[in-house]
Scaffold this motif. Structure first.
Motif, mmCIF file in Angstrom:
data_model
loop_
_atom_site.group_PDB
_atom_site.id
_atom_site.type_symbol
_atom_site.label_atom_id
_atom_site.label_comp_id
_atom_site.label_asym_id
_atom_site.label_seq_id
_atom_site.Cartn_x
_atom_site.Cartn_y
_atom_site.Cartn_z
ATOM 1 N N GLY A 125 0.787 -1.228 0.000
ATOM 2 C CA GLY A 125 0.000 0.000 0.000
ATOM 3 C C GLY A 125 0.813 1.269 0.000
ATOM 4 N N THR A 126 2.141 1.179 0.040
ATOM 5 C CA THR A 126 2.998 2.371 0.044
ATOM 6 C C THR A 126 3.984 2.302 -1.111
ATOM 7 O OG1 THR A 126 2.856 2.617 2.447
ATOM 8 C CG2 THR A 126 4.668 3.743 1.343
ATOM 9 N N ARG A 127 3.965 3.340 -1.943
ATOM 10 C CA ARG A 127 4.912 3.396 -3.055
ATOM 11 C C ARG A 127 5.348 4.843 -3.274
ATOM 12 N NH1 ARG A 127 -0.098 3.225 -5.643
ATOM 13 N NH2 ARG A 127 -0.388 4.823 -7.281
ATOM 14 N N VAL A 128 6.527 4.988 -3.857
ATOM 15 C CA VAL A 128 7.075 6.300 -4.187
ATOM 16 C C VAL A 128 7.381 6.305 -5.672
ATOM 17 C CG1 VAL A 128 8.876 7.996 -3.713
ATOM 18 C CG2 VAL A 128 8.090 6.473 -1.882
ATOM 19 N N GLU A 129 6.848 7.283 -6.395
ATOM 20 C CA GLU A 129 7.094 7.426 -7.828
ATOM 21 C C GLU A 129 8.037 8.607 -8.032
ATOM 22 O OE1 GLU A 129 3.234 6.758 -10.177
ATOM 23 O OE2 GLU A 129 2.541 7.018 -8.093
ATOM 24 N N LEU A 130 9.221 8.325 -8.561
ATOM 25 C CA LEU A 130 10.244 9.337 -8.771
ATOM 26 C C LEU A 130 10.129 9.897 -10.181
ATOM 27 C CD1 LEU A 130 11.388 7.295 -6.535
ATOM 28 C CD2 LEU A 130 13.641 8.177 -7.162
ATOM 29 N N ASN A 131 10.069 11.223 -10.291
ATOM 30 C CA ASN A 131 10.113 11.875 -11.586
ATOM 31 C C ASN A 131 11.572 11.948 -12.040
ATOM 32 O OD1 ASN A 131 9.253 13.168 -13.882
ATOM 33 N ND2 ASN A 131 8.456 14.978 -12.864
ATOM 34 N N GLY A 132 11.789 12.523 -13.235
ATOM 35 C CA GLY A 132 13.153 12.621 -13.740
ATOM 36 C C GLY A 132 14.035 13.522 -12.897
ATOM 37 N N GLY A 133 15.350 13.279 -12.960
ATOM 38 C CA GLY A 133 16.321 14.116 -12.260
ATOM 39 C C GLY A 133 16.148 14.122 -10.757
ATOM 40 N N THR A 134 15.858 12.966 -10.189
ATOM 41 C CA THR A 134 15.541 12.874 -8.756
ATOM 42 C C THR A 134 16.505 11.933 -8.039
ATOM 43 O OG1 THR A 134 13.200 13.337 -9.129
ATOM 44 C CG2 THR A 134 13.752 12.154 -7.108
ATOM 45 N N THR A 135 16.876 12.297 -6.821
ATOM 46 C CA THR A 135 17.702 11.443 -5.973
ATOM 47 C C THR A 135 17.022 11.280 -4.626
ATOM 48 O OG1 THR A 135 19.775 12.136 -7.040
ATOM 49 C CG2 THR A 135 19.944 11.163 -4.840
ATOM 50 N N MET A 136 16.823 10.019 -4.217
ATOM 51 C CA MET A 136 16.204 9.720 -2.928
ATOM 52 C C MET A 136 16.998 8.640 -2.211
ATOM 53 S SD MET A 136 12.068 9.782 -3.339
ATOM 54 C CE MET A 136 11.961 9.763 -1.529
ATOM 55 N N ARG A 137 16.848 8.624 -0.884
ATOM 56 C CA ARG A 137 17.454 7.568 -0.062
ATOM 57 C C ARG A 137 16.369 6.828 0.701
ATOM 58 N NH1 ARG A 137 21.373 11.010 3.355
ATOM 59 N NH2 ARG A 137 19.959 12.643 2.647
ATOM 60 N N PHE A 138 16.582 5.515 0.832
ATOM 61 C CA PHE A 138 15.641 4.652 1.528
ATOM 62 C C PHE A 138 16.396 3.760 2.506
ATOM 63 C CE2 PHE A 138 13.840 5.597 -2.648
ATOM 64 C CZ PHE A 138 12.565 6.017 -2.319
ATOM 65 N N ASP A 139 15.635 3.162 3.426
ATOM 66 C CA ASP A 139 16.188 2.297 4.461
ATOM 67 C C ASP A 139 15.711 0.866 4.202
ATOM 68 O OD1 ASP A 139 16.889 0.938 6.775
ATOM 69 O OD2 ASP A 139 16.370 2.596 8.111
ATOM 70 N N ARG A 140 16.646 -0.064 3.997
ATOM 71 C CA ARG A 140 16.277 -1.458 3.727
ATOM 72 C C ARG A 140 15.514 -2.087 4.879
ATOM 73 N NH1 ARG A 140 21.379 -1.034 1.289
ATOM 74 N NH2 ARG A 140 21.359 -1.538 -0.944
ATOM 75 N N HIS A 141 15.721 -1.564 6.095
ATOM 76 C CA HIS A 141 15.093 -2.166 7.276
ATOM 77 C C HIS A 141 13.933 -1.341 7.824
ATOM 78 C CE1 HIS A 141 18.241 -5.095 7.165
ATOM 79 N NE2 HIS A 141 19.182 -4.200 7.392
ATOM 80 N N ASP A 142 13.591 -0.257 7.147
ATOM 81 C CA ASP A 142 12.486 0.578 7.617
ATOM 82 C C ASP A 142 11.768 1.159 6.405
ATOM 83 O OD1 ASP A 142 10.690 2.216 8.834
ATOM 84 O OD2 ASP A 142 12.152 3.457 9.886
ATOM 85 N N ALA A 143 10.645 0.561 6.054
ATOM 86 C CA ALA A 143 9.884 0.991 4.884
ATOM 87 C C ALA A 143 9.059 2.241 5.153
ATOM 88 C CB ALA A 143 8.963 -0.137 4.417
ATOM 89 N N ARG A 144 9.147 2.789 6.365
ATOM 90 C CA ARG A 144 8.324 3.951 6.727
ATOM 91 C C ARG A 144 9.141 5.239 6.788
ATOM 92 N NH1 ARG A 144 3.283 3.146 5.820
ATOM 93 N NH2 ARG A 144 2.601 4.519 7.516
ATOM 94 N N PHE A 145 10.300 5.234 6.144
ATOM 95 C CA PHE A 145 11.153 6.415 6.198
ATOM 96 C C PHE A 145 11.866 6.577 4.865
ATOM 97 C CE2 PHE A 145 14.051 9.487 8.053
ATOM 98 C CZ PHE A 145 13.301 10.018 9.087
ATOM 99 N N ALA A 146 12.000 7.839 4.391
ATOM 100 C CA ALA A 146 12.701 8.137 3.148
ATOM 101 C C ALA A 146 13.236 9.553 3.203
ATOM 102 C CB ALA A 146 11.768 7.967 1.945
ATOM 103 N N ALA A 147 14.170 9.855 2.321
ATOM 104 C CA ALA A 147 14.717 11.218 2.218
ATOM 105 C C ALA A 147 14.750 11.615 0.753
ATOM 106 C CB ALA A 147 16.115 11.283 2.813
ATOM 107 N N LEU A 148 14.212 12.798 0.453
ATOM 108 C CA LEU A 148 14.271 13.356 -0.896
ATOM 109 C C LEU A 148 15.400 14.380 -0.923
ATOM 110 C CD1 LEU A 148 13.156 13.800 -3.770
ATOM 111 C CD2 LEU A 148 11.550 15.456 -2.786
ATOM 112 N N ASP A 149 16.470 14.061 -1.632
ATOM 113 C CA ASP A 149 17.614 14.970 -1.698
ATOM 114 C C ASP A 149 17.430 16.037 -2.767
ATOM 115 O OD1 ASP A 149 18.995 13.638 0.341
ATOM 116 O OD2 ASP A 149 19.829 12.182 -1.058
ATOM 117 N N SER A 150 16.876 15.645 -3.911
ATOM 118 C CA SER A 150 16.646 16.601 -4.991
ATOM 119 C C SER A 150 15.653 15.997 -5.978
ATOM 120 C CB SER A 150 17.952 16.949 -5.718
ATOM 121 O OG SER A 150 18.520 15.788 -6.307
#
Length: 316
Positions: A125-150
Motif C-alpha cells: 500500500g505504500t509506493r514512491v514514484e520518482l520523476n526525472g532528475g531525482t535522488t532519494m534515499r531509503f532504508d532497507r530495514h524501515d519501509a516507513r522512512f525516506a529522504a528526498l535529496d533533490s
C-alpha cells in the motif's frame, strides 16, 4: 543509530523545544516522559546542551504572521524564516541526528536521469514514484522512512497511526496521516501538494497540517501555505503539468525534469506567470510548439537545449 533511537531523539528534541518556551506549563507530562524510560533524561540533557551551544542563532522575537501575500497565486499566510521556539536550533539538531542515521550501511540511494521515471514499492500500500532528475534515499530495514535529496517524487502511503510514514527534505520533516502527496526539492526550495489525506510539516516544531487541497512552499522568502487543486498534485504522472499563477522559472524546471531537456528562460520570460495545463510530449519541437505559445512565450533551440523568451511565436 537505529530507528528506535532516532524516534527517541526526535521526542527528546520536541521536549527541548517546548520546555524552552517561557510559557511552557505542562511539567507533569514532561516528568512522566522522563520517567517512562531511563534513556529519556540523558537524551534530553544532551540535546539541551547542544541547544545551549547553538543559542546565538535562536530568534529573540516570536514569529509573526504578516498579511496575505499580494500574489494571487499564493492564497495563504507567510511566515518569517525564523522558526517558532528555537526552531532554527531544532533544525540544526535534526540535521545532526540525520547525518548519523543516513550514513548507515543499510541506506540505499535511488537516482533517476532527467526524463526517466521509476517506482519504488516500500510496503503493502505504500509506493514512491520518482520523476526525472531525482535522488532519494531509503532504508532497507524501515519501509516507513525516506529522504528526498533533490528532484520530485509522488507518495502514495498506507496509513499506520502507530508508525507514520516520514520524509525528510533538507532540514524539514513531513509526516503522513494516510496520504497521497507530491514533493519537489529544487536547490534550497521545497514545495509540497496534498491530494488525499493529510501531511504534517515538522510535527515537533511548527506542526503545520496540510489536508487535501493544500500546498506549502519553503524557500528564501520563508514559508507559504496556499490552496492547490487536488488533480494538479503529481499531475506529471498523467503526462501533464497543471499550474495556478506559477512563475515560468518553476515551470521551466518542471519541464526539464519531466522531459529530460535542458531548458532556460530569459529574465523577462522567467518572471512571467502562467495558469493552465501543459500537455507533456517526448518530441521537444512538438512540445514547445504547443506549450510556449500557451504561456505567451516563444521557444528557441540553443545547442542541445531550449530557451524560452518573450513573444508568441513558433519554436525554431
Amino acid at each position: 543509530m537505529n530507528r528506535a533511537e532516532a524516534m527517541m531523539n526526535e521526542e527528546a528534541l520536541g521536549w527541548v523545544i517546548r520546555t524552552r518556551d517561557p510559557e511552557f506549563a505542562d511539567w507533569e507530562a514532561f516528568t512522566a516522559w522522563l520517567e517512562a524510560d531511563p534513556v529519556h533524561a540523558p537524551a534530553y540533557d544532551a540535546l539541551m546542551a547542544a541547544d545551549a551551544d547553538l543559542a546565538e542563532i535562536v530568534p529573540t522575537e516570536p514569529v509573526t504572521m504578516a498579511a496575505p501575500a499580494n500574489d494571487a497565486g499564493e492564497r495563504g499566510w507567510r511566515w518569517s524564516r525564523s522558526l517558532i521556539g528555537g526552531g532554527a536550533v531544532a533544525a540544526a539538531l535534526v540535521a545532526a541526528i540525520s547525518v548519523g542515521m543516513w550514513n548507515r550501511s543499510d541506506i540505499y540511494t535511488v537516482t533517476t536521469r532527467p526524463g526517466e521515471t521509476r517506482t519504488v514499492a516500500l510496503d503493502e500500500g505504500t509506493r514512491v514514484e520518482l520523476n526525472g532528475g531525482t535522488t532519494m534515499r531509503f532504508d532497507r530495514h524501515d519501509a516507513r522512512f525516506a529522504a528526498l535529496d533533490s528532484g520530485e517524487a509522488a507518495f502514495t502511503v498506507r496509513h499506520d497511526a502507530a508508525n507514520p510514514f516520514r520524509v525528510t527534505v533538507g532540514d524539514a520533516l513531513f509526516e503522513d496521516a494516510g496520504t497521497v502527496f507530491n514533493i519537489v526539492r529544487a536547490g534550497n526550495a521545497t514545495r509540497i501538494g496534498v491530494s488525499e489525506g493529510e501531511v504534517i510539516y515538522n510535527p515537533k516544531a511548527e506542526a503545520i497540517a496540510l489536508p487535501a487541497g493544500r500546498a506549502l512552499m519553503e524557500d528564501e522568502n520563508g514559508l507559504r501555505v496556499m490552496d492547490v487543486a487536488t488533480d494538479a498534485v503529481a499531475s506529471w504522472r498523467q503526462g501533464r503539468l497543471t499550474y495556478a499563477n506559477a512563475p515560468v522559472t518553476q515551470i521551466s524546471a518542471d519541464i526539464a525534469r519531466s522531459l529530460g531537456v535542458r531548458l532556460t528562460a530569459t529574465p523577462g520570460a522567467g518572471t512571467m506567470r502562467f495558469t493552465g495545463t501543459i500537455r507533456l510530449h517526448r518530441d521537444p519541437a512538438r512540445f514547445f510548439g504547443q506549450a510556449a505559445p500557451l504561456m505567451g512565450l516563444s521557444a528557441v533551440r540553443q545547442g542541445d537545449g531550449w530557451l524560452l523568451r518573450e513573444g508568441d511565436g513558433p519554436p525554431r
